[in-house]
Design a protein around this motif. Structure first.
Motif, mmCIF file in Angstrom:
data_model
loop_
_atom_site.group_PDB
_atom_site.id
_atom_site.type_symbol
_atom_site.label_atom_id
_atom_site.label_comp_id
_atom_site.label_asym_id
_atom_site.label_seq_id
_atom_site.Cartn_x
_atom_site.Cartn_y
_atom_site.Cartn_z
ATOM 1 N N LEU A 179 21.466 -0.983 30.027
ATOM 2 C CA LEU A 179 21.169 -2.373 29.693
ATOM 3 C C LEU A 179 22.430 -3.101 29.237
ATOM 4 C CD1 LEU A 179 19.086 -4.643 29.209
ATOM 5 C CD2 LEU A 179 18.699 -3.672 26.929
ATOM 6 N N MET A 180 23.215 -2.464 28.397
ATOM 7 C CA MET A 180 24.406 -3.118 27.855
ATOM 8 C C MET A 180 25.478 -3.335 28.915
ATOM 9 S SD MET A 180 24.506 -1.027 24.258
ATOM 10 C CE MET A 180 25.886 -1.912 23.578
ATOM 11 N N ASP B 266 24.447 -9.539 30.540
ATOM 12 C CA ASP B 266 25.490 -10.312 29.856
ATOM 13 C C ASP B 266 25.184 -10.559 28.388
ATOM 14 O OD1 ASP B 266 26.947 -10.439 32.167
ATOM 15 O OD2 ASP B 266 26.211 -12.427 32.757
ATOM 16 N N ARG B 267 23.926 -10.499 27.995
ATOM 17 C CA ARG B 267 23.586 -10.738 26.598
ATOM 18 C C ARG B 267 24.220 -9.721 25.659
ATOM 19 N NH1 ARG B 267 17.528 -10.111 26.294
ATOM 20 N NH2 ARG B 267 17.992 -8.616 27.951
ATOM 21 N N GLY C 145 21.948 -2.262 18.253
ATOM 22 C CA GLY C 145 20.576 -2.093 17.785
ATOM 23 C C GLY C 145 19.596 -2.937 18.570
ATOM 24 N N GLU C 146 19.996 -4.158 18.944
ATOM 25 C CA GLU C 146 19.105 -5.011 19.736
ATOM 26 C C GLU C 146 18.826 -4.398 21.099
ATOM 27 O OE1 GLU C 146 20.899 -8.883 19.873
ATOM 28 O OE2 GLU C 146 19.667 -9.597 18.204
ATOM 29 N N ALA C 147 19.863 -3.848 21.726
ATOM 30 C CA ALA C 147 19.675 -3.215 23.033
ATOM 31 C C ALA C 147 18.750 -2.010 22.920
ATOM 32 C CB ALA C 147 21.025 -2.803 23.612
ATOM 33 N N ALA D 213 12.462 -12.272 26.749
ATOM 34 C CA ALA D 213 13.171 -12.613 25.518
ATOM 35 C C ALA D 213 13.537 -11.361 24.749
ATOM 36 C CB ALA D 213 12.304 -13.523 24.649
ATOM 37 N N LEU D 214 14.585 -11.453 23.958
ATOM 38 C CA LEU D 214 14.937 -10.347 23.077
ATOM 39 C C LEU D 214 13.806 -10.087 22.090
ATOM 40 C CD1 LEU D 214 18.685 -10.933 22.162
ATOM 41 C CD2 LEU D 214 17.729 -8.856 23.112
ATOM 42 N N THR D 215 13.526 -8.825 21.831
ATOM 43 C CA THR D 215 12.437 -8.480 20.926
ATOM 44 C C THR D 215 12.899 -8.421 19.476
ATOM 45 O OG1 THR D 215 12.884 -6.160 21.417
ATOM 46 C CG2 THR D 215 11.134 -7.231 22.663
ATOM 47 N N GLY D 216 14.202 -8.543 19.242
ATOM 48 C CA GLY D 216 14.713 -8.581 17.870
ATOM 49 C C GLY D 216 14.290 -7.361 17.078
#
Length: 401
Positions: A244-245, A249-250, A263-265, A320-323
């Motif tokens: 994913l990383m 691009d995020r 951690g977000e990934a 969306a990012l799940t945070g």
């Protein structure tokens, strides 16, 4: 729907959407040999199944299909009958065994754990950093978790590589699978014999000390389950997060040394690309209804963790990012879920593995197009067959570590 085949390798998320569209929250499926089962796709329905261990039992003796299961059925190791491990123990006995496991894992010092993970990660990267290219899955992610787990369980560092080979041979299920299983079993019983004679500050010694009333076979089986459950999903968590990383691009900041998005990934992977897709299973202890389906007594119910995580009835943030939202099913739910201390250990190993790699190889990049990455064709565990990367060769840390 046949629970197998190449679509689990290519696009399982779309397959789950089709199954939900055609069958609702609970879909009829068949396993190898046309063995029938139910796959729970709905978030609420999965919560109901995992939250009611009496109605949906872990006791595989309840299965109404045993008379048609051959002795060489390939899924027997996963479903199993009369197994002595905690996986198929129910009621008070299960709660007692789960308590022993949780206490033994909770006593692992988090600073020592991180230190072991950093040391083994550095050793593995020392063997890769001068090459300029490697397969992150086969040469790193598939080696790191079990080395760390073996250390905290009480094995010597010299035994680690052999245990890694044995475990990976078992998971691959090919010609070395039985030999891998034999090596793992002999190693575990040897460890317990050694720790009975000379206990140490390790998980195996703590389980022996706390396991009054449990047989040696029960403790050995539980330790082997813990090793297997802690190794492969954690390896895939590392591999899926790095994929994913490297492709989104995020998360580019992480590749420049940032830590926040690691951690977000990892969290997003547990929602969108969870290593454990489906779990077998539960068995209905009586006739019941679930998601509009009539479930017969003794029917096998499979837990669709990945499908439930993406259930549109509870997910309104597609893309969306799940945070920090941790309401995923990736570690299960209910009294048979992955013990919380085990989740913490897996997270420390995975995060440390990713961070050390990014520190040591800061310009790491994919060596193949993203759409060329392939997955293992398993309906149960989702991970990459390989993750080829390239980077600027750097010297090993070696004695300077």
């Amino acid at each position: 729907v046949y629970l197998g085949g190449p679509r689990f390798q290519t696009d399982p998320a779309e397959l789950y959407r089709e199954m939900r569209r055609d069958h609702g929250a609970v879909a009829p499926v068949v396993l190898d040999g046309d063995v029938p089962a139910w796959l729970v796709l709905g978030y609420r329905e999965l919560h109901q199944v995992t939250g009611d261990p009496v109605l949906f039992s872990r006791d595989s003796d309840l299965w109404n299909q045993w008379d048609r299961i051959p002795a060489d059925w390939p899924l027997l190791p996963m479903i199993g009958r009369k197994q002595q491990s905690i996986l198929y123990t129910v009621g008070e006995r299960h709660r007692e065994r789960a308590g022993v496991i949780s206490d033994a894992l909770e006593s692992v010092d988090p600073f020592e754990l991180k230190g072991h993970a950093e040391r083994f990660a550095d050793e593995l990267i020392d063997g890769l950093c001068g090459k300029g290219a490697c397969d992150i899955v086969g040469e790193y992610a598939m080696l790191l978790p079990l080395r760390v787990l073996a250390r905290i369980y009480g094995f010597s560092d010299e035994q680690g590589p052999g245990l890694v080979t044995a475990m990976n041979d078992m998971i691959n299920g090919r010609e070395g699978a039985l030999e891998g299983q034999r090596h793992l079993g002999e190693s575990m019983y040897g460890l317990l014999a050694a720790k009975r004679a000379a206990p140490g500050p390790d998980v195996a010694s703590r389980m022996l000390a706390a396991g009054t009333g449990f047989t040696l076979d029960e403790i050995a089986q539980d330790l082997m389950v813990m090793l297997a459950a802690g190794h492969q999903p954690t390896a895939d968590w590392i591999g899926n997060s790095l994929r994913l990383m490297l492709t989104d691009d995020r998360f580019a900041a992480s590749l420049a040394g940032g830590r926040h998005s690691v951690g977000e990934a990892m969290n997003e992977v547990l929602w969108e690309d969870t290593p454990t897709q489906n779990v077998a299973g539960r068995w209905a202890s009586r006739d019941t209804h679930l998601g509009g389906r009539r479930i017969g007594r003794g029917d096998l119910v499979l837990l669709g963790l990945a499908a439930a995580n993406s259930d549109p009835q509870v997910r309104t943030d597609s893309g969306a990012l799940t945070g920090g939202n941790n309401a995923f099913f990736s570690f299960g739910h209910g009294e048979h879920r992955c013990p919380f201390p085990a989740q913490e250990i897996a997270e420390v190993i995975a995060r440390t593995g990713i961070e050390v790699l990014l520190d040591r190889l800061p310009d790491v990049d994919l060596a193949v197009p993203a759409d060329a990455l392939a997955r293992r064709p398993s309906p149960w565990l989702r991970g990459l067959t390989e993750l080829p990367v390239s980077y600027t060769p750097t010297p090993a840390l070696g004695a300077d570590r």
